[in-house]
Design a protein around this motif. Structure first.
Motif, short mmCIF file in Angstrom:
data_model
loop_
_atom_site.label_atom_id
_atom_site.label_comp_id
_atom_site.label_asym_id
_atom_site.label_seq_id
_atom_site.Cartn_x
_atom_site.Cartn_y
_atom_site.Cartn_z
N ALA A 97 0.83 -1.20 0.00
CA ALA A 97 0.00 0.00 0.00
C ALA A 97 0.87 1.26 0.00
O ALA A 97 2.08 1.20 0.25
CB ALA A 97 -0.93 0.00 1.21
N ARG A 98 0.23 2.38 -0.24
CA ARG A 98 0.96 3.65 -0.34
C ARG A 98 1.61 4.03 0.99
O ARG A 98 2.71 4.58 1.00
CB ARG A 98 0.01 4.76 -0.79
CG ARG A 98 0.65 6.15 -0.78
CD ARG A 98 -0.24 7.20 -1.41
NE ARG A 98 0.29 8.54 -1.19
CZ ARG A 98 1.32 9.07 -1.84
NH1 ARG A 98 1.93 8.36 -2.78
NH2 ARG A 98 1.73 10.29 -1.59
N TRP A 99 0.96 3.73 2.12
CA TRP A 99 1.53 4.14 3.40
C TRP A 99 2.79 3.37 3.75
O TRP A 99 3.46 3.70 4.72
CB TRP A 99 0.49 4.03 4.51
CG TRP A 99 -0.12 2.68 4.72
CD1 TRP A 99 -1.20 2.17 4.09
CD2 TRP A 99 0.32 1.66 5.63
NE1 TRP A 99 -1.48 0.89 4.55
CE2 TRP A 99 -0.57 0.56 5.49
CE3 TRP A 99 1.37 1.56 6.55
CZ2 TRP A 99 -0.42 -0.61 6.23
CZ3 TRP A 99 1.51 0.40 7.29
CH2 TRP A 99 0.62 -0.67 7.13
N GLY A 100 3.14 2.36 2.94
CA GLY A 100 4.42 1.69 3.12
C GLY A 100 5.54 2.36 2.35
O GLY A 100 6.72 2.02 2.52
N GLN A 101 5.19 3.35 1.52
CA GLN A 101 6.19 4.11 0.77
C GLN A 101 6.25 5.57 1.19
O GLN A 101 7.31 6.19 1.11
CB GLN A 101 5.88 4.02 -0.73
CG GLN A 101 6.00 2.62 -1.30
CD GLN A 101 5.71 2.56 -2.78
OE1 GLN A 101 5.10 3.46 -3.35
NE2 GLN A 101 6.16 1.50 -3.43
N VAL A 102 5.10 6.11 1.62
CA VAL A 102 5.04 7.49 2.11
C VAL A 102 4.31 7.49 3.45
O VAL A 102 3.20 6.96 3.56
CB VAL A 102 4.29 8.40 1.11
CG1 VAL A 102 4.21 9.82 1.66
CG2 VAL A 102 4.98 8.39 -0.24
N LEU A 110 6.88 13.05 10.90
CA LEU A 110 7.28 12.25 9.73
C LEU A 110 6.24 12.23 8.62
O LEU A 110 6.51 11.71 7.54
CB LEU A 110 7.57 10.80 10.16
CG LEU A 110 8.68 10.60 11.18
CD1 LEU A 110 8.82 9.13 11.54
CD2 LEU A 110 10.02 11.13 10.62
N GLY A 111 5.04 12.77 8.87
CA GLY A 111 3.98 12.71 7.88
C GLY A 111 4.36 13.30 6.54
O GLY A 111 4.90 14.42 6.47
N VAL A 115 9.26 6.67 2.95
CA VAL A 115 9.80 5.62 3.80
C VAL A 115 11.08 5.10 3.17
O VAL A 115 11.07 4.69 2.01
CB VAL A 115 8.79 4.47 3.97
CG1 VAL A 115 9.40 3.33 4.78
CG2 VAL A 115 7.51 4.96 4.61
N PRO A 116 12.20 5.14 3.87
CA PRO A 116 13.44 4.63 3.29
C PRO A 116 13.30 3.17 2.88
O PRO A 116 12.80 2.35 3.66
CB PRO A 116 14.48 4.79 4.41
CG PRO A 116 13.90 5.84 5.31
CD PRO A 116 12.41 5.67 5.23
#
Length: 222
Positions: A97-102, A110-111, A115-116
């Motif tokens: 999902a997107r929240w695993g990248q941003v 951090l919002g 995501v490194p």
């Protein structure tokens, strides 16, 4: 006096959809594997809560005992443990999902930040390795009639094949063996997808793709 805002059903549906919607380029098998990971944890969580928090007659042996944490009853401890386990398992969905990248915008500080890749891949690989070793170890010792420390398993152990209660407990814990391998597969897919999205040096073509020359382009002779 402050009031607590209760999310509407529509808002909850939107949040659920946003948390589960895969990003572009996620293979179907990786999406299904990520969604399956919380389901491997859910049966044992529900069984623990039913047996040790609500004391349903579905477990062999005593279901009332100290939790081991001062001031925390066993009933509450089991609920908290089960919720925490589900939350940890759900983090695997972030790999598709997107929240695993941003990082979601509602997260303080951090919002909105990316995501490194090394952090997500490292955490996924480490978790997959630990979970695979842990539940394989548990399964092997259970098959040998032993506790995880190698000592003989008690006749009052809740996981057994003596009656339907023990069989039910085994059935709820058996899916946990797949947690680690599924997480490993989803982590590999995440790493490949992120790597393929990195900018390539000029003139370089992706692996397995042949360069196509235009009719007017001269190909160096050997």
């Amino acid at each position: 006096m402050s009031t607590i805002a209760i999310p509407s059903p529509r808002g909850m549906r939107n949040a659920w959809r946003a948390a589960h919607t895969p990003v572009a380029g996620v293979p179907r098998w990786a999406r299904l594997a990520a969604y399956a990971i919380p389901c491997t944890v859910l049966p044992s969580s529900l069984w623990r809560v039913a047996a040790y928090s609500f004391h349903a007659p579905i477990a062999d042996g005593p279901t009332r005992a100290p939790s081991g944490l001062p001031g925390v009853p066993l009933e509450l401890y089991v609920v908290l443990l089960s919720v925490l386990t589900e939350v940890v398992a759900f983090t695997a969905v972030g790999l598709v999902a997107r929240w695993g990248q941003v990082v979601p915008g509602w997260v303080p500080i951090l919002g909105g930040r990316s995501v490194p890749r090394w952090a997500a891949v490292g955490a996924g690989a480490l978790g997959a390795g630990i979970l695979t070793l842990l539940w394989t170890w548990v399964a092997v010792h259970f098959a040998l009639g032993q506790r995880i420390d190698g000592s003989p398993r008690s006749a009052l152990a809740p996981l057994n094949f003596n009656d339907w209660r023990g069989g039910l407990a085994v059935a709820t814990y058996a899916p946990l063996v797949m947690w680690g391998p599924l997480l490993a597969a989803v982590t590999i897919s995440y790493e490949r997808r992120c790597r393929s999205a990195l900018p390539r040096p000029r003139g370089e073509t992706p692996a397995g793709v042949k360069a196509i020359h235009s009719p007017n382009q001269q190909v160096p002779s050997r």
